[in-house]
Design a protein around this motif. Structure first.
Motif, PDB file in Angstrom:
ATOM      1  N   ARG A 414      -4.394   4.379   8.080  1.00 33.16           N
ATOM      2  CA  ARG A 414      -3.018   3.353   8.218  1.00 33.16           C
ATOM      3  C   ARG A 414      -2.063   4.718   8.900  1.00 33.16           C
ATOM      4  NH1 ARG A 414      -2.064  -0.995   8.556  1.00 33.16           N
ATOM      5  NH2 ARG A 414      -4.115  -2.018   7.573  1.00 33.16           N
ATOM      6  N   PRO A 415      -1.841   5.301   7.776  1.00 34.22           N
ATOM      7  CA  PRO A 415      -0.917   6.564   8.219  1.00 34.22           C
ATOM      8  C   PRO A 415      -0.859   7.144   9.244  1.00 34.22           C
ATOM      9  CG  PRO A 415      -2.033   6.607   6.310  1.00 34.22           C
ATOM     10  CD  PRO A 415      -3.180   6.233   6.790  1.00 34.22           C
ATOM     11  N   THR A 416      -1.936   7.166  10.245  1.00 29.29           N
ATOM     12  CA  THR A 416      -2.138   8.079  11.587  1.00 29.29           C
ATOM     13  C   THR A 416      -1.901   6.533  12.865  1.00 29.29           C
ATOM     14  OG1 THR A 416      -4.937   8.669  11.188  1.00 29.29           O
ATOM     15  CG2 THR A 416      -3.729   8.854  12.807  1.00 29.29           C
ATOM     16  N   PHE A 417      -1.068   7.033  13.354  1.00 30.77           N
ATOM     17  CA  PHE A 417      -0.479   6.777  14.481  1.00 30.77           C
ATOM     18  C   PHE A 417       0.470   7.963  15.636  1.00 30.77           C
ATOM     19  CE2 PHE A 417       3.013   6.646  12.037  1.00 30.77           C
ATOM     20  CZ  PHE A 417       4.058   5.978  12.525  1.00 30.77           C
ATOM     21  N   GLY A 418       0.491   7.539  16.895  1.00 30.32           N
ATOM     22  CA  GLY A 418       1.258   7.674  17.775  1.00 30.32           C
ATOM     23  C   GLY A 418       2.129   8.575  17.226  1.00 30.32           C
ATOM     24  N   PRO A 419       3.110   8.264  16.552  1.00 26.96           N
ATOM     25  CA  PRO A 419       4.564   8.291  16.384  1.00 26.96           C
ATOM     26  C   PRO A 419       4.877   9.631  15.770  1.00 26.96           C
ATOM     27  CG  PRO A 419       4.334   6.435  16.575  1.00 26.96           C
ATOM     28  CD  PRO A 419       3.366   6.041  16.646  1.00 26.96           C
ATOM     29  N   LYS A 420       2.914   9.284  14.508  1.00 24.02           N
ATOM     30  CA  LYS A 420       2.924  11.031  13.718  1.00 24.02           C
ATOM     31  C   LYS A 420       2.796  11.822  14.042  1.00 24.02           C
ATOM     32  CE  LYS A 420       3.062  12.494   8.992  1.00 24.02           C
ATOM     33  NZ  LYS A 420       3.824  12.490   8.602  1.00 24.02           N
ATOM     34  N   ALA A 421       1.724  12.163  15.583  1.00 23.86           N
ATOM     35  CA  ALA A 421       1.687  12.799  16.488  1.00 23.86           C
ATOM     36  C   ALA A 421       2.821  13.397  16.379  1.00 23.86           C
ATOM     37  CB  ALA A 421       0.601  12.658  17.162  1.00 23.86           C
ATOM     38  N   ALA A 422       4.072  12.698  17.203  1.00 27.54           N
ATOM     39  CA  ALA A 422       5.099  13.753  17.836  1.00 27.54           C
ATOM     40  C   ALA A 422       5.438  13.731  16.783  1.00 27.54           C
ATOM     41  CB  ALA A 422       5.507  11.867  18.483  1.00 27.54           C
ATOM     42  N   GLU A 423       6.079  13.333  15.699  1.00 31.36           N
ATOM     43  CA  GLU A 423       6.069  14.492  14.292  1.00 31.36           C
ATOM     44  C   GLU A 423       5.796  15.545  14.862  1.00 31.36           C
ATOM     45  OE1 GLU A 423       7.439  13.871   9.709  1.00 31.36           O
ATOM     46  OE2 GLU A 423       7.006  12.168  10.660  1.00 31.36           O
ATOM     47  N   ILE A 424       4.360  16.241  14.107  1.00 24.68           N
ATOM     48  CA  ILE A 424       3.780  17.347  14.831  1.00 24.68           C
ATOM     49  C   ILE A 424       3.994  17.991  15.333  1.00 24.68           C
ATOM     50  CG2 ILE A 424       1.345  17.861  13.781  1.00 24.68           C
ATOM     51  CD1 ILE A 424       0.764  15.925  12.518  1.00 24.68           C
ATOM     52  N   ALA A 425       3.875  17.274  16.276  1.00 22.27           N
ATOM     53  CA  ALA A 425       4.245  17.957  17.634  1.00 22.27           C
ATOM     54  C   ALA A 425       5.643  18.605  17.588  1.00 22.27           C
ATOM     55  CB  ALA A 425       4.373  17.740  19.294  1.00 22.27           C
ATOM     56  N   GLY A 426       6.888  17.653  17.318  1.00 21.35           N
ATOM     57  CA  GLY A 426       8.207  18.515  16.521  1.00 21.35           C
ATOM     58  C   GLY A 426       8.280  19.600  16.392  1.00 21.35           C
ATOM     59  N   ARG A 427       7.276  19.202  14.911  1.00 24.04           N
ATOM     60  CA  ARG A 427       7.555  20.370  13.879  1.00 24.04           C
ATOM     61  C   ARG A 427       6.969  21.693  14.508  1.00 24.04           C
ATOM     62  NH1 ARG A 427       5.172  16.673   9.973  1.00 24.04           N
ATOM     63  NH2 ARG A 427       3.490  17.039   9.841  1.00 24.04           N
ATOM     64  N   MET A 428       5.590  21.467  15.359  1.00 19.26           N
ATOM     65  CA  MET A 428       5.121  23.042  15.783  1.00 19.26           C
ATOM     66  C   MET A 428       6.064  23.290  17.117  1.00 19.26           C
ATOM     67  SD  MET A 428       1.841  23.138  18.304  1.00 19.26           S
ATOM     68  CE  MET A 428       1.039  24.496  19.316  1.00 19.26           C
ATOM     69  N   TYR A 429       7.070  22.793  18.101  1.00 20.52           N
ATOM     70  CA  TYR A 429       7.502  23.193  18.637  1.00 20.52           C
ATOM     71  C   TYR A 429       8.709  24.062  18.152  1.00 20.52           C
ATOM     72  CZ  TYR A 429       6.100  20.871  22.665  1.00 20.52           C
ATOM     73  OH  TYR A 429       5.889  20.005  23.997  1.00 20.52           O
ATOM     74  N   ARG A 430       9.594  23.489  16.550  1.00 19.19           N
ATOM     75  CA  ARG A 430      10.670  24.314  15.776  1.00 19.19           C
ATOM     76  C   ARG A 430       9.608  25.021  15.569  1.00 19.19           C
ATOM     77  NH1 ARG A 430      14.966  25.296  15.145  1.00 19.19           N
ATOM     78  NH2 ARG A 430      15.432  22.882  15.611  1.00 19.19           N
ATOM     79  N   ASN A 431       8.783  25.341  15.855  1.00 25.37           N
ATOM     80  CA  ASN A 431       7.997  26.719  14.529  1.00 25.37           C
ATOM     81  C   ASN A 431       7.810  27.528  15.609  1.00 25.37           C
ATOM     82  OD1 ASN A 431       8.171  25.190  11.771  1.00 25.37           O
ATOM     83  ND2 ASN A 431       5.508  24.980  12.142  1.00 25.37           N
TER      84      ASN A 431
END
Length: 458
Positions: A414-431
């Motif tokens: 259940r914790p897996t879904f598209g918006p979570k993947a987008a959040e991870i991408a946001g953290r990567m761009y930030r880094n």
């Protein structure tokens, strides 16, 4: 009680007096008036002492006979006097107008319908899909070959992914070079259902066929209409089902293969698998071509295939073979390899507004929780298959010094879904931004990098 005003003493005069039944029964209801008897009082000269005693006896007998009847009469009198008042207050009949009766009937039916809807909603709310895979994992990057990757990009991907069960692939869209590939075992696997990321391929197909523009309103029902920009931003399934039915399977499949689905995305990348694209539409009972174009039903796509397609969108229409250098020497001698040119350059502005909208206000807005310094365009995807849930996000950063493509793919529960993947991408761009990746001195290759055209078979 009704005899209290009567006189029963014997007159001393030798005179007879008659106490009639009328006097006896005064105050009684009509049905009891026959119970009284006529009593006569005779003078002493005509009646002897015995007759007088008998007369008194008759008088008392009559009195005691009538006494119970008087109680009954009083009770009846009391009850009948109060009964109409009680009835008028508590049992008054109310008569509604015809309009009021119709209104009451309408409200009753509406309440019944609402209760039925609430019951169905409750049942739906209580339904939970069961997932068999965990959304979290440890040491997923063990065994990755990293000597030829960009160290800044790889560390940014590792930190962003954390302990989520997934993979992150970063690609240089102007050359096809894989800058980082975390969890290479999953990235090079046979792939998974693409979910709503398939909408990018369908949108390009519809634009190529002239079926829609970004402002074309497509009817989704009697009262609902939507254009392409809104449909991409909010990942509207009904919109893309309609596009799929209008295009038909043959055109949908043709463009999907043009954009690299159903074939290897990489050039000489060990362990890469091809995924799959069906030869015919899935059965209508499973949703047909409409379901294929909204959820990617029946399709298996790899993170590398999605990355190659988004790279072609980011660079203006060049579909590169993806290459993953494994040593510093391979990085030094790197040459881009073109698979084919796609005639999509005029269509990209029609598509990019929806991808930008997904990040700004749509399904990928969770990316902006971590990063909003540069423009990011992307598309999310969420679906499940055989007890495993998939979360996709494909995107590219549109900066003044170059572009980079990031694909995040998650699998689990259940914790897996598209918006979570987008959040991870946001953290990567930030880094990457915090480590000065988006500056001219980082050395991103430009579109003028040396290119070598090769055949479509690696």
């Amino acid at each position: 009680m009704f005899l209290k005003n009567s006189t029963f003493s014997l007159p001393e005069a030798a005179k007879s007096r008659t106490i009639s039944a009328v006097e006896c029964s005064r105050g009684l209801p009509a049905r009891w008036q026959g119970s009284c008897i006529e009593i006569r009082e005779e003078s002493g000269s005509e009646v002897n002492q015995m007759s007088t005693g008998k007369s008194l006896l008759r008088l008392f007998v009559a009195f005691f006979v009538c006494l119970p009847l008087a109680g009954v009469s009083w009770a009846v009198h009391v009850n009948t006097s109060t009964q109409p008042q009680t009835k008028s207050k508590t049992q008054r009949k109310v008569s509604e107008s015809q309009r009021t009766r119709r209104r009451i009937h309408h409200l009753a039916r509406s309440r019944s319908a609402n209760l039925t809807h609430a019951s169905v909603t409750t049942r739906r709310h209580r339904y939970h899909e069961r997932f068999h895979m965990s959304s979290f994992a440890e040491d997923i990057a063990n065994g990755d070959i990293t000597a030829g990757e960009d160290s800044v990009v790889r560390q940014a991907a590792l930190d962003a992914l954390g302990n989520m069960n997934g993979t992150v692939v970063a690609i240089e869209p102007t050359s096809g070079r894989v800058l980082a590939m975390v969890n290479q075992k999953l990235a090079l696997s046979s792939g998974a259902q693409p979910c709503s990321t398939i909408k990018l391929s369908v949108a390009l197909a519809a634009l190529s066929e002239g079926l829609v523009s970004k402002e074309t309103q497509v009817a989704l029902g009697r009262r609902s209409r939507m254009n392409l920009t809104t449909a991409i931003a909010h990942s509207n399934n009904a919109y893309f089902e309609e596009l799929g039915r209008k295009l038909g399977f043959e055109k949908v499949a043709y463009y999907a293969h043009e954009y690299g689905l159903g074939e290897l995305a990489g050039y000489d990348i060990p362990g890469e698998q091809v995924g799959s694209y069906p030869d015919e539409a899935i059965p209508e009972k499973l949703g047909g071509v409409g379901k294929m174009c909204s959820y990617g039903e029946g399709v298996s796509m790899t993170p590398l295939q999605l990355g190659a397609m988004v790279s072609a969108i980011a660079n203006g229409g060049t579909l590169y073979y993806l290459q993953h250098p494994t040593t510093p020497e391979e990085v030094a001698s790197f040459q881009p390899r073109i698979k084919r040119q796609l005639d999509i350059a005029p269509l990209i502005p029609e598509l990019s507004d929806g991808m930008a909208g997904a990040v700004q206000y749509g399904t990928a807005r969770s990316l902006r929780l971590n990063f909003n310094e540069e423009e990011i365009l992307g598309k999310t995807g969420t679906c499940s298959h055989d007890g495993t849930r998939f979360g996709w996000f494909a995107s590219y950063a549109n900066t003044s010094v170059g572009r980079v493509v990031v694909v995040v793919f998650l699998e689990g529960g259940r914790p897996t879904f598209g918006p979570k993947a987008a959040e991870i991408a946001g953290r990567m761009y930030r880094n990457m931004y915090d480590h000065n990746f988006f500056i001219a001195t980082h050395g991103l290759p430009s579109d003028s990098a040396a290119m070598k055209t090769v055949s479509t078979t690696p």
